[in-house]
Motif scaffolding. Sequence first.
Motif, PDB file in Angstrom:
ATOM      1  N   GLY A  64       0.801  -1.223   0.000  1.00  0.00           N
ATOM      2  CA  GLY A  64       0.000   0.000   0.000  1.00  0.00           C
ATOM      3  C   GLY A  64       0.830   1.268   0.000  1.00  0.00           C
ATOM      4  N   GLY A  65       2.127   1.147   0.278  1.00  0.00           N
ATOM      5  CA  GLY A  65       3.000   2.317   0.224  1.00  0.00           C
ATOM      6  C   GLY A  65       3.225   2.742  -1.220  1.00  0.00           C
ATOM      7  N   ARG A  66       3.778   3.920  -1.362  1.00  0.00           N
ATOM      8  CA  ARG A  66       4.029   4.447  -2.707  1.00  0.00           C
ATOM      9  C   ARG A  66       5.473   4.893  -2.846  1.00  0.00           C
ATOM     10  N   ALA A  67       6.001   4.715  -4.037  1.00  0.00           N
ATOM     11  CA  ALA A  67       7.325   5.202  -4.396  1.00  0.00           C
ATOM     12  C   ALA A  67       7.130   6.438  -5.259  1.00  0.00           C
ATOM     13  N   LEU A  68       7.818   7.501  -4.917  1.00  0.00           N
ATOM     14  CA  LEU A  68       7.702   8.767  -5.649  1.00  0.00           C
ATOM     15  C   LEU A  68       8.778   8.839  -6.723  1.00  0.00           C
ATOM     16  N   TYR A  69       8.358   9.109  -7.948  1.00  0.00           N
ATOM     17  CA  TYR A  69       9.288   9.254  -9.069  1.00  0.00           C
ATOM     18  C   TYR A  69       8.992  10.559  -9.786  1.00  0.00           C
ATOM     19  N   GLY A  70      10.067  11.240 -10.208  1.00  0.00           N
ATOM     20  CA  GLY A  70       9.919  12.485 -10.934  1.00  0.00           C
ATOM     21  C   GLY A  70      10.955  12.601 -12.030  1.00  0.00           C
ATOM     22  N   PRO A  71      10.781  13.578 -12.917  1.00  0.00           N
ATOM     23  CA  PRO A  71      11.664  13.738 -14.069  1.00  0.00           C
ATOM     24  C   PRO A  71      13.137  13.861 -13.671  1.00  0.00           C
ATOM     25  N   ALA A  72      13.976  13.172 -14.422  1.00  0.00           N
ATOM     26  CA  ALA A  72      15.421  13.260 -14.229  1.00  0.00           C
ATOM     27  C   ALA A  72      15.925  14.491 -14.987  1.00  0.00           C
ATOM     28  N   PRO A  73      16.677  15.356 -14.326  1.00  0.00           N
ATOM     29  CA  PRO A  73      17.192  16.539 -15.017  1.00  0.00           C
ATOM     30  C   PRO A  73      17.986  16.159 -16.270  1.00  0.00           C
ATOM     31  N   GLY A  74      17.616  16.761 -17.378  1.00  0.00           N
ATOM     32  CA  GLY A  74      18.345  16.557 -18.630  1.00  0.00           C
ATOM     33  C   GLY A  74      18.053  15.253 -19.344  1.00  0.00           C
ATOM     34  N   ASP A  75      17.095  14.459 -18.866  1.00  0.00           N
ATOM     35  CA  ASP A  75      16.791  13.179 -19.513  1.00  0.00           C
ATOM     36  C   ASP A  75      15.273  12.994 -19.559  1.00  0.00           C
ATOM     37  N   SER A  76      14.666  13.340 -20.680  1.00  0.00           N
ATOM     38  CA  SER A  76      13.213  13.329 -20.782  1.00  0.00           C
ATOM     39  C   SER A  76      12.604  11.930 -20.794  1.00  0.00           C
ATOM     40  N   GLY A  77      13.407  10.891 -20.920  1.00  0.00           N
ATOM     41  CA  GLY A  77      12.882   9.527 -20.961  1.00  0.00           C
ATOM     42  C   GLY A  77      13.043   8.772 -19.662  1.00  0.00           C
ATOM     43  N   ARG A  78      13.480   9.474 -18.605  1.00  0.00           N
ATOM     44  CA  ARG A  78      13.786   8.783 -17.356  1.00  0.00           C
ATOM     45  C   ARG A  78      13.231   9.555 -16.173  1.00  0.00           C
ATOM     46  N   TRP A  79      12.685   8.825 -15.219  1.00  0.00           N
ATOM     47  CA  TRP A  79      12.269   9.411 -13.944  1.00  0.00           C
ATOM     48  C   TRP A  79      13.099   8.800 -12.833  1.00  0.00           C
ATOM     49  N   GLU A  80      13.495   9.642 -11.880  1.00  0.00           N
ATOM     50  CA  GLU A  80      14.317   9.193 -10.750  1.00  0.00           C
ATOM     51  C   GLU A  80      13.462   9.035  -9.490  1.00  0.00           C
ATOM     52  N   TRP A  81      13.870   8.081  -8.673  1.00  0.00           N
ATOM     53  CA  TRP A  81      13.206   7.850  -7.386  1.00  0.00           C
ATOM     54  C   TRP A  81      13.478   9.040  -6.471  1.00  0.00           C
ATOM     55  N   GLU A  82      12.436   9.526  -5.800  1.00  0.00           N
ATOM     56  CA  GLU A  82      12.548  10.679  -4.898  1.00  0.00           C
ATOM     57  C   GLU A  82      12.275  10.302  -3.452  1.00  0.00           C
ATOM     58  N   GLY A  83      11.895   9.055  -3.203  1.00  0.00           N
ATOM     59  CA  GLY A  83      11.607   8.587  -1.855  1.00  0.00           C
ATOM     60  C   GLY A  83      10.298   7.813  -1.814  1.00  0.00           C
ATOM     61  N   ASP A  84       9.930   7.387  -0.606  1.00  0.00           N
ATOM     62  CA  ASP A  84       8.711   6.614  -0.399  1.00  0.00           C
ATOM     63  C   ASP A  84       7.753   7.380   0.501  1.00  0.00           C
ATOM     64  N   THR A  85       6.488   7.060   0.404  1.00  0.00           N
ATOM     65  CA  THR A  85       5.464   7.682   1.229  1.00  0.00           C
ATOM     66  C   THR A  85       4.414   6.609   1.575  1.00  0.00           C
ATOM     67  N   PRO A  86       3.764   6.736   2.742  1.00  0.00           N
ATOM     68  CA  PRO A  86       2.738   5.735   3.087  1.00  0.00           C
ATOM     69  C   PRO A  86       1.521   5.815   2.176  1.00  0.00           C
TER      70      PRO A  86
END
Length: 86
Positions: A64-86
Amino acid sequence: MSDDPRRVYGTDRGEDPRPQPGRTYQELTGGPLDGQLLDVTGWDENALADGAALITEAGAYGPGGRALYGPAPGDSGRWEWEGDTP
């Protein structure tokens, strides 16, 4: 059908987990979903800029937890992990 061995996030059992032609994907890097692809076909620019909170059992908060992903600077085809949230 694709020869790409990466798995698409959220595919159900019995579905082909590989990327499909005509779809748009973001590669998830780092965190519990590292190496998976997220199907973002039809997402607008604002949604792509916001990233996503993706359900995962493998994160810090378990089922039920979630992993946060957002755009990777300079790479429009990749998202980086930003942390987890409940």
